[in-house]
Design a protein around this motif. Structure first.
Motif, short mmCIF file in Angstrom:
data_model
loop_
_atom_site.label_atom_id
_atom_site.label_comp_id
_atom_site.label_asym_id
_atom_site.label_seq_id
_atom_site.Cartn_x
_atom_site.Cartn_y
_atom_site.Cartn_z
N TRP A 1 2.38 -1.17 14.17
CA TRP A 1 2.14 -2.49 13.60
C TRP A 1 0.78 -2.58 12.91
CZ3 TRP A 1 5.78 -5.63 12.42
CH2 TRP A 1 6.94 -5.71 13.19
N SER A 2 -0.20 -1.88 13.48
CA SER A 2 -1.53 -1.87 12.84
C SER A 2 -1.47 -1.20 11.48
CB SER A 2 -2.54 -1.14 13.74
OG SER A 2 -2.67 -1.80 14.98
N VAL A 3 -0.75 -0.06 11.40
CA VAL A 3 -0.63 0.65 10.12
C VAL A 3 0.12 -0.22 9.11
CG1 VAL A 3 0.41 2.64 8.97
CG2 VAL A 3 -0.80 2.93 11.14
N LEU A 4 1.21 -0.86 9.56
CA LEU A 4 1.98 -1.72 8.65
C LEU A 4 1.13 -2.88 8.14
CD1 LEU A 4 5.47 -1.86 10.43
CD2 LEU A 4 4.87 -0.64 8.33
N PHE A 5 0.31 -3.45 9.04
CA PHE A 5 -0.55 -4.56 8.62
C PHE A 5 -1.57 -4.11 7.58
CE2 PHE A 5 -4.59 -6.83 9.13
CZ PHE A 5 -4.18 -8.12 8.81
N VAL B 1 -1.31 -1.57 5.52
CA VAL B 1 -0.61 -1.28 4.27
C VAL B 1 -0.27 -2.58 3.53
CG1 VAL B 1 1.52 -0.34 3.29
CG2 VAL B 1 0.29 0.92 5.06
N ALA B 2 0.24 -3.58 4.28
CA ALA B 2 0.60 -4.86 3.66
C ALA B 2 -0.63 -5.54 3.07
CB ALA B 2 1.27 -5.77 4.69
N LEU B 3 -1.76 -5.48 3.81
CA LEU B 3 -3.00 -6.07 3.30
C LEU B 3 -3.48 -5.35 2.03
CD1 LEU B 3 -5.23 -8.15 3.79
CD2 LEU B 3 -6.43 -6.44 5.17
N ALA B 4 -3.37 -4.04 2.03
CA ALA B 4 -3.79 -3.27 0.85
C ALA B 4 -2.91 -3.61 -0.36
CB ALA B 4 -3.73 -1.78 1.16
N VAL B 5 -1.59 -3.75 -0.13
CA VAL B 5 -0.68 -4.11 -1.23
C VAL B 5 -1.02 -5.50 -1.76
CG1 VAL B 5 1.73 -4.64 -1.80
CG2 VAL B 5 1.18 -2.62 -0.45
N LEU B 6 -1.33 -6.43 -0.85
CA LEU B 6 -1.67 -7.79 -1.27
C LEU B 6 -2.95 -7.80 -2.11
CD1 LEU B 6 -1.17 -10.85 -1.13
CD2 LEU B 6 -2.50 -10.89 1.00
N VAL B 7 -3.97 -7.07 -1.63
CA VAL B 7 -5.24 -7.00 -2.37
C VAL B 7 -5.02 -6.36 -3.75
CG1 VAL B 7 -7.52 -5.95 -2.41
CG2 VAL B 7 -6.66 -6.96 -0.30
#
Length: 308
Positions: free
Chosen positions: A20-24, A26-32
């Motif tokens: 879940w930490s890795v997914l979070f 990755v999702a944050l990086a995609v959003l940025v």
């Protein structure tokens, strides 16, 4: 070995936490990446749009600093008036006289039920209709009036909750040594409850600072947010850059207010005016809703809340 309040995660739980930490991340990086790419496509990251804030002092002297001054003026006036007004009505709500308690409760509930924006618009219309206040300063009067009426009613509930959060024995002990009720309130309950109320009061003061922007959006009050439109029009439609700089100024302003309140709270605790009771900032949202009150179970004192 220190005692633990929860079981240590096993291998499977640790794998889930890592996943879940890795997914979070990755999702944050995609959003940025999406935000930066979108701004770049709209040419909002060009240096020309940001350069005036670093190279042209007129941006600050003409737009930002006057707007910041008006924001601070409106917020300071609202705080200076709303704090004693809230304390007065908060104490009145704890009166032993039913008519005092009822009148104060009616006023507090009435203004808590009206959105602050409507209070500002109503005050602006009332000043225009019944007074000779100049149109230049009328928006300031309307903004301060709306902020005082709404936030004063919320602060009244915070004061009431702070006093109720104190252990009942504090007041009983003061009465037992012969102090009058007003002396108990002035010398025993209020000094201690200030520390308990501090986190909630600071939270509401931050709301006052931010709500000054409502006056700029709808009443033409020349505060910090209202400076974005003329600034953007004169510096190449740098709307995103202007909003970003204004947001940073609001963050710095509220961080300064929060830091000062934290220093003041620590100083009061060191002065041994702390009973252990605290009115949490989260309680402000409940206190701001009409008809809602912080119940005894929400007020934690070392010996339990004061029952009323």
């Amino acid at each position: 070995m220190k005692p633990s309040l929860y079981d240590a995660p096993g291998p499977r739980a640790r794998r889930h936490n890592l996943l879940w930490s890795v997914l979070f991340v990755v999702a944050l990086a995609v959003l940025v990446w999406w935000v930066v790419a979108s701004l770049s496509d709209k040419n909002q990251l060009e240096w020309a749009k940001w350069r005036p804030f670093f190279t042209d002092p007129r941006v600050w002297t003409t737009y930002l600093l006057p707007g910041l001054r008006n924001t601070l003026l409106a917020a300071a006036l609202a705080m200076v008036i709303a704090l004693p007004l809230g304390a007065l009505f908060g104490i009145a709500r704890l009166s032993d006289h039913r008519w005092v308690r009822g009148a104060a409760g009616t006023v507090v509930e009435f203004f808590r039920a009206i959105p602050v924006l409507i209070l500002m618009l109503f005050a602006n219309a009332a000043y225009a209709e019944f007074t000779d206040i100049s149109t230049d300063v009328r928006p300031l009067y309307a903004v301060v009036t709306g902020l005082v009426l709404y936030n004063g009613s919320v602060l009244a509930e915070i004061v009431r909750a702070g006093i109720l959060a104190l252990p009942r024995g504090q007041g009983d002990a003061a009465l037992a040594i012969g102090m009058r009720k007003n002396q108990v309130m002035r010398y025993v309950l209020l000094p201690q409850s200030v520390t308990a109320m501090m986190p909630a009061i600071v939270s509401q003061l931050v709301v006052i600072v931010k709500d000054t922007a409502l006056g700029g959006a709808l009443l033409g009050f020349s505060e910090l947010l209202a400076s974005v439109r003329p600034m953007s029009a004169n510096y190449g439609a740098n709307t995103i850059a202007s909003f970003t700089v204004v947001a940073v100024l609001f963050i710095l302003l509220n961080l300064t207010l929060t830091s000062f309140a934290g220093w003041l709270e620590a100083r009061l605790r060191r002065a041994k005016r702390f009973s252990g009771a605290v009115v949490r900032p989260e309680a402000v949202e409940e206190l701001a809703r009409p008809g809602e009150h912080v119940g005894p179970e929400d007020l934690g004192g070392p010996e339990g809340p004061r029952g009323r």
